[in-house]
Design a protein around this motif. Structure first.
Motif, PDB file in Angstrom:
ATOM      1  N   THR A  76       1.113  -1.325  -0.094  1.00 46.59           N
ATOM      2  CA  THR A  76       0.214  -0.207  -0.122  1.00 46.59           C
ATOM      3  C   THR A  76       0.387   1.015  -0.339  1.00 46.59           C
ATOM      4  OG1 THR A  76       0.088  -0.383   2.534  1.00 46.59           O
ATOM      5  CG2 THR A  76      -2.088  -1.368   1.211  1.00 46.59           C
ATOM      6  N   GLY A  77       1.769   1.141  -0.158  1.00 44.23           N
ATOM      7  CA  GLY A  77       3.282   2.007  -0.300  1.00 44.23           C
ATOM      8  C   GLY A  77       3.243   2.933   0.969  1.00 44.23           C
ATOM      9  N   LEU A  78       3.231   2.135   2.196  1.00 45.01           N
ATOM     10  CA  LEU A  78       4.051   2.870   3.450  1.00 45.01           C
ATOM     11  C   LEU A  78       5.207   2.802   4.014  1.00 45.01           C
ATOM     12  CD1 LEU A  78       2.205  -0.172   5.988  1.00 45.01           C
ATOM     13  CD2 LEU A  78       1.415   2.471   5.235  1.00 45.01           C
ATOM     14  N   ASN A  79       6.329   2.507   2.338  1.00 45.52           N
ATOM     15  CA  ASN A  79       7.645   3.071   2.128  1.00 45.52           C
ATOM     16  C   ASN A  79       7.812   4.267   1.902  1.00 45.52           C
ATOM     17  OD1 ASN A  79       8.724   0.822   3.819  1.00 45.52           O
ATOM     18  ND2 ASN A  79       8.809   0.155   1.793  1.00 45.52           N
ATOM     19  N   LEU A  80       6.654   4.706   1.320  1.00 47.08           N
ATOM     20  CA  LEU A  80       6.970   6.251   0.279  1.00 47.08           C
ATOM     21  C   LEU A  80       7.703   7.870   0.333  1.00 47.08           C
ATOM     22  CD1 LEU A  80       3.530   5.152  -2.695  1.00 47.08           C
ATOM     23  CD2 LEU A  80       6.262   5.892  -2.392  1.00 47.08           C
ATOM     24  N   ALA A  81       6.738   7.835   2.448  1.00 53.29           N
ATOM     25  CA  ALA A  81       7.275   8.972   3.268  1.00 53.29           C
ATOM     26  C   ALA A  81       8.707   8.377   3.741  1.00 53.29           C
ATOM     27  CB  ALA A  81       6.301   9.099   3.880  1.00 53.29           C
ATOM     28  N   HIS A  82       8.924   7.795   3.228  1.00 53.29           N
ATOM     29  CA  HIS A  82      10.666   6.835   4.029  1.00 53.29           C
ATOM     30  C   HIS A  82      11.567   7.527   3.083  1.00 53.29           C
ATOM     31  CE1 HIS A  82       8.467   5.903   7.743  1.00 53.29           C
ATOM     32  NE2 HIS A  82       8.282   5.410   6.757  1.00 53.29           N
ATOM     33  N   TYR A  83      11.499   8.007   1.951  1.00 53.33           N
ATOM     34  CA  TYR A  83      12.045   8.193   0.743  1.00 53.33           C
ATOM     35  C   TYR A  83      12.661   9.241   1.013  1.00 53.33           C
ATOM     36  CZ  TYR A  83      11.168   3.851  -0.609  1.00 53.33           C
ATOM     37  OH  TYR A  83      10.993   2.028  -0.951  1.00 53.33           O
ATOM     38  N   ALA A  84      13.392   9.980   0.327  1.00 54.13           N
ATOM     39  CA  ALA A  84      15.066  11.007   0.191  1.00 54.13           C
ATOM     40  C   ALA A  84      13.740  11.856  -0.778  1.00 54.13           C
ATOM     41  CB  ALA A  84      16.189  11.327   0.181  1.00 54.13           C
TER      42      ALA A  84
ATOM     43  N   SER B  28      -0.388  -6.953  -6.112  1.00 55.84           N
ATOM     44  CA  SER B  28      -1.859  -6.967  -6.122  1.00 55.84           C
ATOM     45  C   SER B  28      -2.296  -5.321  -6.809  1.00 55.84           C
ATOM     46  CB  SER B  28      -2.184  -6.958  -4.713  1.00 55.84           C
ATOM     47  OG  SER B  28      -3.675  -6.487  -4.290  1.00 55.84           O
ATOM     48  N   PRO B  29      -3.884  -5.514  -7.535  1.00 52.78           N
ATOM     49  CA  PRO B  29      -4.396  -4.287  -7.826  1.00 52.78           C
ATOM     50  C   PRO B  29      -4.709  -3.570  -7.498  1.00 52.78           C
ATOM     51  CG  PRO B  29      -5.284  -6.309  -9.527  1.00 52.78           C
ATOM     52  CD  PRO B  29      -4.219  -6.713  -8.311  1.00 52.78           C
ATOM     53  N   GLU B  30      -5.513  -4.104  -6.218  1.00 56.69           N
ATOM     54  CA  GLU B  30      -6.245  -3.669  -5.165  1.00 56.69           C
ATOM     55  C   GLU B  30      -4.728  -2.642  -4.367  1.00 56.69           C
ATOM     56  OE1 GLU B  30      -9.360  -2.861  -4.494  1.00 56.69           O
ATOM     57  OE2 GLU B  30      -9.427  -4.467  -6.919  1.00 56.69           O
ATOM     58  N   MET B  31      -3.546  -3.704  -3.936  1.00 57.88           N
ATOM     59  CA  MET B  31      -2.664  -3.046  -3.309  1.00 57.88           C
ATOM     60  C   MET B  31      -1.923  -2.036  -3.890  1.00 57.88           C
ATOM     61  SD  MET B  31      -1.965  -4.207   0.261  1.00 57.88           S
ATOM     62  CE  MET B  31      -2.104  -5.718   0.988  1.00 57.88           C
ATOM     63  N   LEU B  32      -2.006  -1.968  -4.818  1.00 58.56           N
ATOM     64  CA  LEU B  32      -1.281  -0.741  -5.819  1.00 58.56           C
ATOM     65  C   LEU B  32      -1.988   0.564  -6.280  1.00 58.56           C
ATOM     66  CD1 LEU B  32       0.570  -0.069  -7.648  1.00 58.56           C
ATOM     67  CD2 LEU B  32       0.243  -0.993  -9.834  1.00 58.56           C
ATOM     68  N   ALA B  33      -3.556   0.202  -5.689  1.00 64.36           N
ATOM     69  CA  ALA B  33      -4.450   1.310  -6.068  1.00 64.36           C
ATOM     70  C   ALA B  33      -4.267   2.017  -4.932  1.00 64.36           C
ATOM     71  CB  ALA B  33      -5.815   0.924  -6.479  1.00 64.36           C
ATOM     72  N   ILE B  34      -4.510   1.417  -3.626  1.00 66.88           N
ATOM     73  CA  ILE B  34      -4.588   2.421  -2.097  1.00 66.88           C
ATOM     74  C   ILE B  34      -2.299   3.122  -2.627  1.00 66.88           C
ATOM     75  CG2 ILE B  34      -4.243   2.221   0.054  1.00 66.88           C
ATOM     76  CD1 ILE B  34      -5.711  -0.671  -0.125  1.00 66.88           C
ATOM     77  N   ALA B  35      -1.657   2.541  -3.351  1.00 69.23           N
ATOM     78  CA  ALA B  35      -0.078   2.715  -3.014  1.00 69.23           C
ATOM     79  C   ALA B  35      -0.557   4.171  -3.971  1.00 69.23           C
ATOM     80  CB  ALA B  35       0.117   2.056  -3.677  1.00 69.23           C
ATOM     81  N   ARG B  36      -0.903   3.993  -5.056  1.00 72.64           N
ATOM     82  CA  ARG B  36      -0.865   5.542  -6.374  1.00 72.64           C
ATOM     83  C   ARG B  36      -1.412   6.372  -5.033  1.00 72.64           C
ATOM     84  NH1 ARG B  36      -2.377   1.579 -11.872  1.00 72.64           N
ATOM     85  NH2 ARG B  36      -0.902   1.727 -12.331  1.00 72.64           N
ATOM     86  N   ARG B  37      -2.680   6.179  -4.634  1.00 73.17           N
ATOM     87  CA  ARG B  37      -3.503   7.452  -3.868  1.00 73.17           C
ATOM     88  C   ARG B  37      -2.817   7.491  -3.183  1.00 73.17           C
ATOM     89  NH1 ARG B  37      -8.016   3.037  -3.985  1.00 73.17           N
ATOM     90  NH2 ARG B  37      -7.810   3.073  -2.247  1.00 73.17           N
ATOM     91  N   ARG B  38      -1.605   6.942  -1.891  1.00 74.54           N
ATOM     92  CA  ARG B  38      -1.073   7.953  -0.802  1.00 74.54           C
ATOM     93  C   ARG B  38       0.276   8.532  -2.220  1.00 74.54           C
ATOM     94  NH1 ARG B  38      -0.274   3.256   2.375  1.00 74.54           N
ATOM     95  NH2 ARG B  38      -1.036   4.611   4.516  1.00 74.54           N
ATOM     96  N   ALA B  39       0.752   7.943  -2.756  1.00 72.42           N
ATOM     97  CA  ALA B  39       1.488   9.092  -3.582  1.00 72.42           C
ATOM     98  C   ALA B  39       1.153  10.196  -3.753  1.00 72.42           C
ATOM     99  CB  ALA B  39       2.298   7.799  -4.601  1.00 72.42           C
TER     100      ALA B  39
ATOM    101  N   LEU C 261       1.163  12.840  -0.480  1.00 75.14           N
ATOM    102  CA  LEU C 261       2.102  12.740  -0.174  1.00 75.14           C
ATOM    103  C   LEU C 261       2.739  13.662  -1.464  1.00 75.14           C
ATOM    104  CD1 LEU C 261       3.874   9.256   0.770  1.00 75.14           C
ATOM    105  CD2 LEU C 261       3.005  11.260   2.182  1.00 75.14           C
ATOM    106  N   GLY C 262       2.194  14.333  -2.356  1.00 67.57           N
ATOM    107  CA  GLY C 262       2.445  14.394  -3.889  1.00 67.57           C
ATOM    108  C   GLY C 262       3.785  14.084  -3.925  1.00 67.57           C
ATOM    109  N   ARG C 263       4.407  12.669  -3.892  1.00 69.12           N
ATOM    110  CA  ARG C 263       4.818  12.461  -4.750  1.00 69.12           C
ATOM    111  C   ARG C 263       5.013  11.126  -5.972  1.00 69.12           C
ATOM    112  NH1 ARG C 263      10.020  11.164  -2.089  1.00 69.12           N
ATOM    113  NH2 ARG C 263      11.262  11.155  -4.376  1.00 69.12           N
ATOM    114  N   ALA C 264       5.985  12.139  -6.515  1.00 69.59           N
ATOM    115  CA  ALA C 264       5.817  11.212  -8.105  1.00 69.59           C
ATOM    116  C   ALA C 264       6.429   9.767  -7.910  1.00 69.59           C
ATOM    117  CB  ALA C 264       6.900  12.318  -9.250  1.00 69.59           C
ATOM    118  N   ALA C 265       5.906   9.364  -8.417  1.00 69.97           N
ATOM    119  CA  ALA C 265       5.933   7.714  -8.380  1.00 69.97           C
ATOM    120  C   ALA C 265       4.929   7.461  -9.900  1.00 69.97           C
ATOM    121  CB  ALA C 265       5.954   6.760  -7.331  1.00 69.97           C
ATOM    122  N   ASP C 266       6.556   6.250 -10.586  1.00 66.46           N
ATOM    123  CA  ASP C 266       5.979   5.295 -11.702  1.00 66.46           C
ATOM    124  C   ASP C 266       5.591   4.054 -10.702  1.00 66.46           C
ATOM    125  OD1 ASP C 266       5.233   3.098 -13.686  1.00 66.46           O
ATOM    126  OD2 ASP C 266       7.517   3.909 -14.491  1.00 66.46           O
TER     127      ASP C 266
END
Length: 205
Positions: A53-61, A72-83, A86-91
Motif C-alpha cells: 500500500t506504499g507505506l515506504n513512500l513517505a520515508h524516501y529522500a 495486487s491491483p487493490e494494493m497498488l490502487a492504495i499505493a497510488r492514492r498515497r503517492a 504525499l505529492g510524491r512522483a512515482a511510477d
C-alpha cells in the motif's frame, strides 16, 4: 503466472482495504523504524519490489526517483492514492517480483520490505532484484525471519502450519543466504526482536 503467485494476488487483493489498520500495531511494536532505515539508505533510481500500500513512500529522500512493482491491483490502487496524497512522483506498476519487467542494470537501489516472507519463490525474486541493479548498486531488505531463539523459532514453525496454506505467509524463512547466492556482497546486517526481524544492505560487485 504460477498458481501460487495467483493465490497470493487474491490474498492481498482481499486484505488490501484493511491492511494498514491490521499492520499498524505490528509496525509499532515489532517492525519499529525499519521503513525509515530503508529510506535513509536508498539513493538514485530506486525500485521498490512488492510495495504493498506504499507505506515506504513517505520515508524516501526527495531527490530519489521511485519506481514500484506490486502484484495486487487493490494494493497498488492504495499505493497510488498515497503517492498522490504525499505529492510524491512515482511510477507504480502492477508486476511480479519473480519476473521484473526491467532491463539489466536499471536501478541504483532495490528495496523490498516485509514481502519476501510471502513471495512464492524468494530465490527467483532476489535473483531478479540483483539482475536489475547496476554494478555497485545496493539491495535493501527488511523482513521478519526465523528467530535466533530456539523455542520462539519452534512456535513460529507451528504458526506456519496455519499461515502458509491459508495466506502463503512464512515465519521461518531467512533471506541472507539467498542474497549471497545471488552474487551480492552483504555489507550491513542486523537482527532485532529476538532475531525475528532482519535488515540487510548488500551491494552488487
Amino acid at each position: 503466472m504460477t498458481g501460487a503467485t495467483a493465490k497470493q494476488r487474491r490474498v492481498w487483493d482481499k486484505s488490501a482495504s484493511s491492511y494498514d489498520r491490521q499492520i499498524a500495531l505490528v509496525e509499532r511494536v515489532w517492525f519499529g523504524d525499519g521503513r525509515s532505515w530503508l529510506g535513509r539508505r536508498a539513493r538514485g533510481r530506486v525500485l521498490e519490489v512488492a510495495l504493498g500500500t506504499g507505506l515506504n513512500l513517505a520515508h524516501y529522500a526527495p531527490d530519489v526517483t521511485i519506481t514500484g512493482i506490486e502484484l495486487s491491483p487493490e494494493m497498488l490502487a492504495i499505493a497510488r492514492r498515497r503517492a498522490a496524497d504525499l505529492g510524491r512522483a512515482a511510477d507504480l506498476r502492477e508486476g511480479d517480483a519473480e519476473h521484473l519487467p526491467f532491463g539489466d542494470g536499471s536501478f541504483d537501489t532495490v528495496v523490498c520490505a516485509y514481502a519476501l516472507c510471502s513471495i512464492p519463490d524468494p530465490r527467483a525474486a532476489i535473483a531478479e532484484m540483483a539482475r536489475v541493479l547496476v554494478p555497485g548498486g545496493i539491495l535493501l531488505l527488511v523482513d521478519h525471519i526465523g528467530s535466533s531463539v530456539d523455542p520462539l523459532r519452534g512456535a513460529q514453525w507451528l504458526f506456519e502450519r496455519v499461515t502458509i496454506p491459508l495466506a502463503g505467509e512464512h515465519f521461518t524463512r531467512r533471506q541472507i543466504h539467498l542474497v549471497e547466492a545471488a552474487g551480492l556482497v552483504v555489507e550491513e546486517t542486523e537482527r532485532l526482536k529476538a532475531g525475528t526481524v532482519e535488515r540487510i544492505l548488500a551491494r552488487k560487485p
